[in-house]
Design a protein around this motif. Sequence first.
Motif, mmCIF file in Angstrom:
data_model
loop_
_atom_site.group_PDB
_atom_site.id
_atom_site.type_symbol
_atom_site.label_atom_id
_atom_site.label_comp_id
_atom_site.label_asym_id
_atom_site.label_seq_id
_atom_site.Cartn_x
_atom_site.Cartn_y
_atom_site.Cartn_z
ATOM 1 N N GLU A 299 0.825 -1.206 0.000
ATOM 2 C CA GLU A 299 0.000 0.000 0.000
ATOM 3 C C GLU A 299 0.864 1.264 0.000
ATOM 4 O O GLU A 299 0.569 2.236 -0.709
ATOM 5 C CB GLU A 299 -0.933 0.013 1.210
ATOM 6 C CG GLU A 299 -2.077 -0.978 1.114
ATOM 7 C CD GLU A 299 -2.990 -0.907 2.320
ATOM 8 O OE1 GLU A 299 -2.589 -0.306 3.350
ATOM 9 O OE2 GLU A 299 -4.102 -1.464 2.246
ATOM 10 N N LEU A 302 2.237 1.885 -3.431
ATOM 11 C CA LEU A 302 1.200 2.375 -4.343
ATOM 12 C C LEU A 302 0.880 3.848 -4.068
ATOM 13 O O LEU A 302 0.717 4.649 -5.004
ATOM 14 C CB LEU A 302 -0.072 1.537 -4.208
ATOM 15 C CG LEU A 302 -0.059 0.149 -4.861
ATOM 16 C CD1 LEU A 302 -1.372 -0.563 -4.596
ATOM 17 C CD2 LEU A 302 0.189 0.239 -6.362
ATOM 18 N N GLU A 303 0.779 4.207 -2.799
ATOM 19 C CA GLU A 303 0.507 5.602 -2.437
ATOM 20 C C GLU A 303 1.621 6.521 -2.955
ATOM 21 O O GLU A 303 1.355 7.617 -3.465
ATOM 22 C CB GLU A 303 0.370 5.739 -0.914
ATOM 23 C CG GLU A 303 -0.868 5.095 -0.333
ATOM 24 C CD GLU A 303 -2.146 5.874 -0.626
ATOM 25 O OE1 GLU A 303 -2.086 6.899 -1.326
ATOM 26 O OE2 GLU A 303 -3.207 5.423 -0.162
ATOM 27 N N VAL A 306 1.194 6.937 -6.731
ATOM 28 C CA VAL A 306 0.098 7.855 -7.074
ATOM 29 C C VAL A 306 0.516 9.301 -6.847
ATOM 30 O O VAL A 306 0.265 10.176 -7.672
ATOM 31 C CB VAL A 306 -1.162 7.518 -6.255
ATOM 32 C CG1 VAL A 306 -2.231 8.592 -6.439
ATOM 33 C CG2 VAL A 306 -1.712 6.156 -6.664
ATOM 34 N N SER A 310 0.728 12.187 -10.017
ATOM 35 C CA SER A 310 -0.615 12.734 -9.841
ATOM 36 C C SER A 310 -1.204 13.266 -11.140
ATOM 37 O O SER A 310 -2.408 13.506 -11.229
ATOM 38 C CB SER A 310 -0.591 13.855 -8.794
ATOM 39 O OG SER A 310 0.330 14.873 -9.170
ATOM 40 N N PHE A 313 -2.628 9.577 -12.317
ATOM 41 C CA PHE A 313 -3.391 8.754 -11.382
ATOM 42 C C PHE A 313 -4.272 9.608 -10.482
ATOM 43 O O PHE A 313 -3.859 10.666 -10.010
ATOM 44 C CB PHE A 313 -2.464 7.910 -10.512
ATOM 45 C CG PHE A 313 -1.659 6.896 -11.278
ATOM 46 C CD1 PHE A 313 -2.260 6.091 -12.222
ATOM 47 C CD2 PHE A 313 -0.302 6.759 -11.052
ATOM 48 C CE1 PHE A 313 -1.523 5.154 -12.933
ATOM 49 C CE2 PHE A 313 0.447 5.824 -11.756
ATOM 50 C CZ PHE A 313 -0.165 5.017 -12.701
ATOM 51 N N LYS A 315 -6.255 8.078 -7.650
ATOM 52 C CA LYS A 315 -6.197 7.616 -6.265
ATOM 53 C C LYS A 315 -5.910 6.117 -6.218
ATOM 54 O O LYS A 315 -6.054 5.406 -7.213
ATOM 55 C CB LYS A 315 -7.524 7.884 -5.551
ATOM 56 C CG LYS A 315 -8.711 7.191 -6.200
ATOM 57 C CD LYS A 315 -10.012 7.521 -5.479
ATOM 58 C CE LYS A 315 -11.214 6.887 -6.191
ATOM 59 N NZ LYS A 315 -12.478 7.157 -5.507
ATOM 60 N N ARG A 316 -5.509 5.643 -5.034
ATOM 61 C CA ARG A 316 -5.385 4.206 -4.768
ATOM 62 C C ARG A 316 -6.708 3.721 -4.201
ATOM 63 O O ARG A 316 -7.343 4.414 -3.401
ATOM 64 C CB ARG A 316 -4.266 3.936 -3.755
ATOM 65 C CG ARG A 316 -4.135 2.456 -3.366
ATOM 66 C CD ARG A 316 -3.130 2.261 -2.243
ATOM 67 N NE ARG A 316 -3.574 2.827 -0.978
ATOM 68 C CZ ARG A 316 -4.401 2.235 -0.122
ATOM 69 N NH1 ARG A 316 -4.925 1.056 -0.408
ATOM 70 N NH2 ARG A 316 -4.727 2.820 1.013
ATOM 71 N N GLN A 323 -5.675 -4.590 -4.716
ATOM 72 C CA GLN A 323 -5.451 -3.156 -4.835
ATOM 73 C C GLN A 323 -5.650 -2.663 -6.261
ATOM 74 O O GLN A 323 -5.547 -3.421 -7.234
ATOM 75 C CB GLN A 323 -4.024 -2.814 -4.390
ATOM 76 C CG GLN A 323 -3.763 -3.005 -2.917
ATOM 77 C CD GLN A 323 -4.424 -1.939 -2.053
ATOM 78 O OE1 GLN A 323 -4.662 -0.803 -2.497
ATOM 79 N NE2 GLN A 323 -4.723 -2.292 -0.803
ATOM 80 N N ILE A 325 -5.306 1.210 -8.844
ATOM 81 C CA ILE A 325 -5.017 2.632 -9.014
ATOM 82 C C ILE A 325 -5.931 3.148 -10.116
ATOM 83 O O ILE A 325 -5.944 2.609 -11.234
ATOM 84 C CB ILE A 325 -3.555 2.899 -9.424
ATOM 85 C CG1 ILE A 325 -2.574 2.356 -8.388
ATOM 86 C CG2 ILE A 325 -3.330 4.400 -9.611
ATOM 87 C CD1 ILE A 325 -1.116 2.552 -8.776
ATOM 88 N N THR A 354 -9.196 1.345 -14.066
ATOM 89 C CA THR A 354 -8.417 0.947 -12.893
ATOM 90 C C THR A 354 -7.366 -0.111 -13.204
ATOM 91 O O THR A 354 -7.666 -1.141 -13.815
ATOM 92 C CB THR A 354 -9.351 0.411 -11.780
ATOM 93 O OG1 THR A 354 -10.353 1.385 -11.484
ATOM 94 C CG2 THR A 354 -8.565 0.096 -10.523
#
Length: 384
Positions: A299, A302-303, A306, A310, A313, A315-316, A323, A325, A354
């Motif tokens: 996680e 992935l954050e 993102v 930006s 992407f 959001k996660r 999971q 994105i 996604t």
Amino acid sequence: MLMNNYSRADVGFVRGDGAILWDDSGKDYIDFASGIGVCALGHSHKGVAKVIAKQAKTLLHTSNLYNIAPQAKLANKISNLLGGGYELFFANSGAEANECAIKLARKYGYSNGKKSEIISLKNSFHGRTIATLAMTGQDKFHPDEFGAYPDGFKFYDSIDEIITNLNENTAAVIIELVQGEGGINPLDKDKVQNLAKILNQKDILLITDEVQCGVYRTGEFVTSKLYDITPDIITFAKGLGNGVPISACATRKSIFSPGDHGSTFGGGFLVTSVAEYVLSELETLKSSGKLNKTIAKFEKNLEKLVSKNSDIFEKRVGIGLMQGIVVKDVEFLAKIVAKSLECGLLILRSGKDTLRFLPPLNLSKKELKEGFIRLNLAINKAKK
């Protein structure tokens, strides 16, 4: 010659080890898809291979006309993991598990006022048999050429709409707590709990389709535990057998009688022996804390991805190691999947916008790190 029903990538794999696959040219790939969430313990797991070899040398098939010891053992294990009191039926695929759930719901409904209607969400996916397609809410899964579809299924946009449209003919409601094929979309916990409460009051069955989100994929054996609900029926498949075809339908209502349902291959010696071993390994992975650490690390990566990108992407999304994105530009989605393949990384798409990640649950730190290195490289190439 094969039927033309798959749009396959131009690659074929010849061997695997953990989260790594090799194609016939010797190129390696990090697998963040695990066979669409199937290989929970990764590829070529030594323990799984040992169980398969031992059972193959002993006994493969007698049919469900006779007792099957590993089947009974697996049923007890799953029931205990669910808190006890569940009866199990084993089949070969998620669609078959959901077909079983349909028949359970219909029989229960018939004996309680001849109710037959089953309600699902519009963004759902429940299988590719005619009945499970009819129960799937997405319009794209209802092409005219496969009609006419069976009656008795309705779908609505939201849980609130489902509650509003419950009626005297409603036998059951089926939901995916984290929708898989319709985007990695976790349902709202408060709304799910309210639905469960109302269904219980009205004696309408609640079915959770955990074909993709079950078997520790979201961090617990069942996602319904994260939602603090007790479904009447739960369906499983994918990660249950780590590659051998097995699914399960669990119910806490005693509904079927001999002859109501069956499967020639369902719950045989091989698959139930493997599934019992897989669950034991995943239990250990969970109790040791390793699964939670891997989830947190995945996680976090992935954050970071993102935040760093930006511009492309939004959001996660997701829970555990299920999971996604969300991509701002839908056309960019296919580009990233294609470039990831070029860079030696397998990822999936879900819904319209996604990127989907379903890595092995025992993903190593080294595999995780290398996978994200390749994902970053793929994104940079896709931007050019």
